[in-house]
Design a protein around this motif. Sequence first.
Motif, short mmCIF file in Angstrom:
data_model
loop_
_atom_site.label_atom_id
_atom_site.label_comp_id
_atom_site.label_asym_id
_atom_site.label_seq_id
_atom_site.Cartn_x
_atom_site.Cartn_y
_atom_site.Cartn_z
N ASN A 1 -27.02 5.15 -9.49
CA ASN A 1 -26.94 3.69 -9.52
C ASN A 1 -27.91 3.02 -8.56
O ASN A 1 -27.62 1.97 -7.98
CB ASN A 1 -25.50 3.21 -9.27
CG ASN A 1 -24.56 3.77 -10.31
OD1 ASN A 1 -24.86 3.73 -11.50
ND2 ASN A 1 -23.45 4.33 -9.88
N THR A 2 -29.08 3.62 -8.43
CA THR A 2 -30.15 3.08 -7.59
C THR A 2 -31.39 2.88 -8.45
O THR A 2 -31.75 3.75 -9.23
CB THR A 2 -30.49 4.06 -6.44
OG1 THR A 2 -29.31 4.34 -5.70
CG2 THR A 2 -31.55 3.49 -5.52
N SER A 3 -32.03 1.73 -8.29
CA SER A 3 -33.30 1.50 -8.99
C SER A 3 -34.44 1.67 -8.01
O SER A 3 -34.31 1.39 -6.82
CB SER A 3 -33.33 0.11 -9.63
OG SER A 3 -33.41 -0.89 -8.65
N LEU A 4 -35.56 2.16 -8.52
CA LEU A 4 -36.76 2.38 -7.73
C LEU A 4 -37.91 1.69 -8.45
O LEU A 4 -38.13 1.94 -9.64
CB LEU A 4 -37.04 3.88 -7.60
CG LEU A 4 -35.87 4.73 -7.11
CD1 LEU A 4 -36.14 6.20 -7.34
CD2 LEU A 4 -35.59 4.45 -5.64
N TYR A 5 -38.65 0.86 -7.75
CA TYR A 5 -39.75 0.12 -8.35
C TYR A 5 -41.07 0.66 -7.85
O TYR A 5 -41.26 0.85 -6.64
CB TYR A 5 -39.63 -1.37 -8.01
CG TYR A 5 -40.80 -2.19 -8.50
CD1 TYR A 5 -41.03 -2.36 -9.86
CD2 TYR A 5 -41.68 -2.78 -7.61
CE1 TYR A 5 -42.11 -3.11 -10.32
CE2 TYR A 5 -42.75 -3.54 -8.05
CZ TYR A 5 -42.96 -3.69 -9.41
OH TYR A 5 -44.02 -4.43 -9.87
N CYS A 6 -42.01 0.85 -8.76
CA CYS A 6 -43.36 1.29 -8.43
C CYS A 6 -44.32 0.18 -8.84
O CYS A 6 -44.55 -0.04 -10.04
CB CYS A 6 -43.73 2.56 -9.19
SG CYS A 6 -42.55 3.89 -8.99
N PRO A 7 -44.92 -0.52 -7.87
CA PRO A 7 -45.88 -1.57 -8.21
C PRO A 7 -47.12 -0.99 -8.88
O PRO A 7 -47.40 0.20 -8.74
CB PRO A 7 -46.24 -2.18 -6.85
CG PRO A 7 -45.20 -1.70 -5.90
CD PRO A 7 -44.70 -0.41 -6.43
N PRO A 8 -47.89 -1.81 -9.56
CA PRO A 8 -49.13 -1.32 -10.17
C PRO A 8 -50.04 -0.66 -9.14
O PRO A 8 -50.18 -1.14 -8.02
CB PRO A 8 -49.79 -2.59 -10.73
CG PRO A 8 -48.66 -3.56 -10.91
CD PRO A 8 -47.68 -3.24 -9.82
N ASN A 9 -50.62 0.45 -9.52
CA ASN A 9 -51.60 1.21 -8.72
C ASN A 9 -51.05 1.80 -7.42
O ASN A 9 -51.82 2.33 -6.62
CB ASN A 9 -52.84 0.35 -8.42
CG ASN A 9 -53.52 -0.06 -9.70
OD1 ASN A 9 -53.84 0.78 -10.54
ND2 ASN A 9 -53.73 -1.36 -9.87
N ALA A 10 -49.75 1.75 -7.19
CA ALA A 10 -49.17 2.37 -6.00
C ALA A 10 -48.97 3.86 -6.26
O ALA A 10 -48.54 4.27 -7.33
CB ALA A 10 -47.82 1.73 -5.68
#
Length: 146
Positions: A115-124
């Motif tokens: 129940n955890t979300s992880l966000y990856c920004p563009p080009n990271a």
Amino acid sequence: MKPASILKIAIVTLIVQSAKAQETKKETVSTEPKYTIENCVNHFELDKATKTKAGYQYWFGDKNFTHENTLKMSIVEPGKSTHAPHHHPEEEFFYILEGSASFFLDGKTVVVGPNTSLYCPPNAEHGISNAGKTDLKYLVIKKDLR
């Protein structure tokens, strides 16, 4: 004007009109799938999943079906990852369903659970691996930059 010149102009005009008609015809032919309630509801089926070196993956919506975003479920065996840390121009979300994930983002790592979300920004630069003793199951939501 000479008859030969008039003939050349007429031929060029016909070729241009034919090319425009072909372009219009191409634009009206749809290559998109027909969306129905039957193909818009997708239940996970293990026998339709793709085996990977780390476990398996299941596409709920891939770039051949969706307009813009994709949805995939990855299942990763303990101690493994789907691939090394990498980067790409698309942003990406992971949502942890089961297990323990080690999430790498731009030089830092954190371990998270369900129940955890992880966000990856563009080009990271980012990566995810299984940090637990049971299978890691997570969703991957990614924009498809066609």
